[in-house]
Design a protein around this motif. Structure first.
Motif, PDB file in Angstrom:
ATOM      1  N   LEU A  19       3.155  -2.276  -1.160  1.00  0.00           N
ATOM      2  CA  LEU A  19       3.400  -2.379   0.275  1.00  0.00           C
ATOM      3  C   LEU A  19       4.905  -2.364   0.488  1.00  0.00           C
ATOM      4  O   LEU A  19       5.583  -3.376   0.289  1.00  0.00           O
ATOM      5  CB  LEU A  19       2.791  -3.657   0.845  1.00  0.00           C
ATOM      6  CG  LEU A  19       1.270  -3.797   0.822  1.00  0.00           C
ATOM      7  CD1 LEU A  19       0.848  -5.102   1.476  1.00  0.00           C
ATOM      8  CD2 LEU A  19       0.596  -2.624   1.504  1.00  0.00           C
ATOM      9  N   GLU A  20       5.431  -1.194   0.843  1.00  0.00           N
ATOM     10  CA  GLU A  20       6.857  -1.122   1.159  1.00  0.00           C
ATOM     11  C   GLU A  20       7.115  -1.886   2.454  1.00  0.00           C
ATOM     12  O   GLU A  20       6.193  -2.262   3.175  1.00  0.00           O
ATOM     13  CB  GLU A  20       7.283   0.343   1.290  1.00  0.00           C
ATOM     14  CG  GLU A  20       6.978   1.208   0.074  1.00  0.00           C
ATOM     15  CD  GLU A  20       7.733   0.772  -1.167  1.00  0.00           C
ATOM     16  OE1 GLU A  20       8.811   0.144  -1.020  1.00  0.00           O
ATOM     17  OE2 GLU A  20       7.263   1.052  -2.280  1.00  0.00           O
ATOM     18  N   HIS A  21       8.370  -2.101   2.770  1.00  0.00           N
ATOM     19  CA  HIS A  21       8.711  -3.017   3.854  1.00  0.00           C
ATOM     20  C   HIS A  21       7.963  -2.733   5.148  1.00  0.00           C
ATOM     21  O   HIS A  21       7.327  -3.626   5.724  1.00  0.00           O
ATOM     22  CB  HIS A  21      10.213  -2.988   4.115  1.00  0.00           C
ATOM     23  CG  HIS A  21      10.625  -3.849   5.276  1.00  0.00           C
ATOM     24  ND1 HIS A  21      10.773  -3.350   6.559  1.00  0.00           N
ATOM     25  CD2 HIS A  21      10.891  -5.180   5.354  1.00  0.00           C
ATOM     26  CE1 HIS A  21      11.118  -4.334   7.368  1.00  0.00           C
ATOM     27  NE2 HIS A  21      11.210  -5.450   6.667  1.00  0.00           N
ATOM     28  N   ASP A  22       8.003  -1.498   5.628  1.00  0.00           N
ATOM     29  CA  ASP A  22       7.382  -1.190   6.916  1.00  0.00           C
ATOM     30  C   ASP A  22       5.878  -1.410   6.877  1.00  0.00           C
ATOM     31  O   ASP A  22       5.289  -1.931   7.834  1.00  0.00           O
ATOM     32  CB  ASP A  22       7.695   0.251   7.328  1.00  0.00           C
ATOM     33  CG  ASP A  22       9.163   0.434   7.705  1.00  0.00           C
ATOM     34  OD1 ASP A  22       9.870  -0.592   7.844  1.00  0.00           O
ATOM     35  OD2 ASP A  22       9.599   1.592   7.850  1.00  0.00           O
ATOM     36  N   GLU A  23       5.242  -0.999   5.767  1.00  0.00           N
ATOM     37  CA  GLU A  23       3.797  -1.209   5.668  1.00  0.00           C
ATOM     38  C   GLU A  23       3.475  -2.690   5.523  1.00  0.00           C
ATOM     39  O   GLU A  23       2.471  -3.172   6.066  1.00  0.00           O
ATOM     40  CB  GLU A  23       3.217  -0.426   4.490  1.00  0.00           C
ATOM     41  CG  GLU A  23       1.691  -0.510   4.440  1.00  0.00           C
ATOM     42  CD  GLU A  23       1.073   0.239   3.280  1.00  0.00           C
ATOM     43  OE1 GLU A  23      -0.168   0.194   3.163  1.00  0.00           O
ATOM     44  OE2 GLU A  23       1.829   0.850   2.494  1.00  0.00           O
ATOM     45  N   LEU A  24       4.307  -3.424   4.810  1.00  0.00           N
ATOM     46  CA  LEU A  24       4.101  -4.864   4.673  1.00  0.00           C
ATOM     47  C   LEU A  24       4.151  -5.538   6.041  1.00  0.00           C
ATOM     48  O   LEU A  24       3.276  -6.339   6.380  1.00  0.00           O
ATOM     49  CB  LEU A  24       5.163  -5.457   3.744  1.00  0.00           C
ATOM     50  CG  LEU A  24       5.170  -6.984   3.608  1.00  0.00           C
ATOM     51  CD1 LEU A  24       3.842  -7.494   3.079  1.00  0.00           C
ATOM     52  CD2 LEU A  24       6.314  -7.430   2.693  1.00  0.00           C
ATOM     53  N   VAL A  25       5.151  -5.202   6.836  1.00  0.00           N
ATOM     54  CA  VAL A  25       5.263  -5.776   8.179  1.00  0.00           C
ATOM     55  C   VAL A  25       4.052  -5.400   9.017  1.00  0.00           C
ATOM     56  O   VAL A  25       3.492  -6.237   9.756  1.00  0.00           O
ATOM     57  CB  VAL A  25       6.567  -5.310   8.861  1.00  0.00           C
ATOM     58  CG1 VAL A  25       6.587  -5.725  10.328  1.00  0.00           C
ATOM     59  CG2 VAL A  25       7.782  -5.882   8.133  1.00  0.00           C
ATOM     60  N   LEU A  26       3.602  -4.155   8.901  1.00  0.00           N
ATOM     61  CA  LEU A  26       2.440  -3.698   9.672  1.00  0.00           C
ATOM     62  C   LEU A  26       1.188  -4.483   9.274  1.00  0.00           C
ATOM     63  O   LEU A  26       0.434  -4.940  10.147  1.00  0.00           O
ATOM     64  CB  LEU A  26       2.231  -2.208   9.455  1.00  0.00           C
ATOM     65  CG  LEU A  26       1.020  -1.574  10.168  1.00  0.00           C
ATOM     66  CD1 LEU A  26       1.159  -1.719  11.685  1.00  0.00           C
ATOM     67  CD2 LEU A  26       0.885  -0.108   9.779  1.00  0.00           C
ATOM     68  N   GLN A  27       0.976  -4.647   7.965  1.00  0.00           N
ATOM     69  CA  GLN A  27      -0.202  -5.376   7.496  1.00  0.00           C
ATOM     70  C   GLN A  27      -0.146  -6.836   7.924  1.00  0.00           C
ATOM     71  O   GLN A  27      -1.149  -7.410   8.364  1.00  0.00           O
ATOM     72  CB  GLN A  27      -0.305  -5.271   5.975  1.00  0.00           C
ATOM     73  CG  GLN A  27      -0.669  -3.895   5.453  1.00  0.00           C
ATOM     74  CD  GLN A  27      -2.071  -3.476   5.871  1.00  0.00           C
ATOM     75  OE1 GLN A  27      -2.970  -4.304   6.019  1.00  0.00           O
ATOM     76  NE2 GLN A  27      -2.257  -2.180   6.089  1.00  0.00           N
ATOM     77  N   VAL A  28       1.007  -7.451   7.815  1.00  0.00           N
ATOM     78  CA  VAL A  28       1.155  -8.848   8.231  1.00  0.00           C
ATOM     79  C   VAL A  28       0.895  -8.996   9.718  1.00  0.00           C
ATOM     80  O   VAL A  28       0.226  -9.937  10.164  1.00  0.00           O
ATOM     81  CB  VAL A  28       2.553  -9.370   7.848  1.00  0.00           C
ATOM     82  CG1 VAL A  28       2.850 -10.701   8.534  1.00  0.00           C
ATOM     83  CG2 VAL A  28       2.672  -9.512   6.336  1.00  0.00           C
TER      84      VAL A  28
END
Length: 465
Positions: A19-28
């Motif tokens: 989970l790269e940063h942008d995807e991590l933020v999206l998932q969270v």
């Protein structure tokens, strides 16, 4: 205040998913939206070393929902007892058993049917269970400010930046594990989720494959690493070892310090408690050889003093007493039940640690023992930690040692000790302490039980008496 710094990423070593940063933020953000629809009150999250548990924690924190991280190994009965005391809005990733009265099973969670509950204090962000391996757990209440402040303080003293990669060999429901996660993500670093543990080949394969740069461990882990012939040179990117969760015996401090320096890295001995979110000091690796018995100075923003029996405090060197810590990472207090969640800060940033120690002329802390973890042998109070160290001195070839109090005696469980050697160890302890050998019940055992945090499970051993 966020825990997800620019560039922060999660890597699930089991599935290979990153989970790269942008995807991590999206998932969270997506998980946070789902959590916001749950009934009011604290959330319980059974948080193991897995992507789901970590996302639940991050989503609750980022979404402003107070969350208690629970050990998924807790029995259904223990979880139910906590539910009755705290009436959480939901238990995330609940046990497979039927939910307790007042809750329904939904999407793998236990969800409270009554929409009304005691709302936690608005400053409350994280609750972690503490009682070590004994007793009924208290929930330590940590504010958002405390969690973030400690994350950045630790990142500062360890030099954590975007190029750092840390594995999750410590579970997130354990304060030290939470701290590793927080301090790396807050500074845009990478966290590798690998649940198998440092005894398994899969863990070390993930360390090398993912380029892990650091490893956090407790004293029992260092005992295991030593017995398994750990060599940092076998892992080219691994340049930092940190140690907390209890006192590491001096021989291992010297051994791992030398190994890490030879490999171009460093060992950082740390001191902390769950009640301080959790880390309070760090011994700089470059000074460890000069002060091998010290846990270092307070982390940025914190300070130590020594409290005497009369309640007065001092920072003068070489004066022993109870260690007192002050800093923004100190807990708000304990919660014993639902009503306690609504209370504000009760400690005003001051924590009486229950540990004994002194400061030197440079302000470096030396922890010498505990006010508690004592046993009694024929009326004589004895430090159980000191007894464990004494056994290792008498029989340096043994593995883990665990001392628990008995009825006017101490029982010591020792790994790797031949049965015929138990009496000689008892006699050696008796001679050392000038007490009768019958006060020391030494038992050989194949394996000393450990908690998921890697600490010794003293409660399980007490149940064997």
């Amino acid at each position: 205040m966020t825990l997800i710094g620019d560039g922060a990423r999660l890597v699930d070593a089991t599935t290979g998913r990153a989970l790269e940063h942008d995807e991590l933020v999206l998932q969270v953000t997506r998980v946070a939206e789902a959590l916001s629809a749950l009934p009011g009150g604290v959330l319980f999250a059974r948080a193991g070393i897995d992507l789901t548990g970590i996302l639940h924690y991050l989503a609750a924190f980022e979404g402003g929902r107070a969350v208690a991280l629970l050990d998924p190994a807790l029995s259904t009965g223990s979880v139910t007892e906590l539910v009755e005391r705290f009436r959480p809005g939901a238990v995330l990733t609940a046990p497979a058993a039927a939910p307790p009265p007042g809750y329904v099973a939904k999407d793998g969670h236990w969800v409270r049917q009554d929409p009304d509950g005691v709302l936690p204090h608005p400053d409350l962000a994280l609750l972690l269970a503490t009682s070590g391996s004994t007793g009924t757990p208290h929930l330590v209440k940590l504010s958002r400010r405390a969690v973030v402040a400690n994350a950045h303080a630790i990142a500062e003293v360890l030099g954590i930046g975007p190029d750092e990669v840390a594995p999750t060999n410590l579970p997130p429901h354990y304060a030290y594990g939470t701290s590793v996660l927080n301090s790396h993500l807050a500074r845009g670093a990478t966290v590798v989720i690998e649940p198998s543990g440092l005894r398994e080949r899969a863990f070390w394969e993930a360390v090398d494959r993912c380029g892990c740069t650091s490893l956090a461990a407790v004293p029992t882990h260092y005992e295991i690493l030593r017995r398994n012939g750990f060599d940092p040179a076998d892992h080219p990117r691994l340049r930092t070892l940190t140690q907390a969760g209890g006192r590491l015996r001096p021989e291992l401090v010297a051994e791992f310090d030398a190994k890490m320096r030879a490999a171009g890295g460093g060992l950082y001995v740390m001191y902390g408690q769950t009640e301080a979110g959790p880390r309070m000091s760090t011994m700089p690796a470059e000074l460890l050889a000069r002060k091998p018995d010290s846990v270092g100075p307070a982390v940025p923003g914190g300070r130590f003093s020594i409290r005497h029996n009369d309640g007065s405090e001092t920072t003068h060197p070489k004066i022993s007493g109870e260690v007192v810590y002050r800093g923004p990472n100190v807990m708000m207090g304990y919660a014993e039940d639902e009503a306690g969640l609504a209370l504000g800060d009760q400690l005003d940033g001051v924590l009486a640690t229950g540990d004994l120690g002194y400061l030197d002329e440079d302000g470096f802390l030396f922890v010498t023992g505990r006010l508690k973890r004592m046993g009694t042998v024929y009326g004589n109070r004895i430090s159980l930690d000191d007894l464990e160290q004494a056994v290792r001195t008498c029989a340096p070839e043994v593995g883990l040692v665990a001392a628990v109090p008995g009825d006017d005696r101490v029982v010591l469980f020792v790994e790797g000790l031949p049965g015929e050697a138990c009496r000689s160890v008892s006699e050696a302890l008796a001679d050392r302490l000038h007490l009768h050998a019958s006060g020391f019940d030494v038992r050989c055992t194949g394996t000393v039980p450990l908690l998921s945090s890697g600490k010794i499970d003293y409660q399980a051993l007490t149940g064997e008496l």
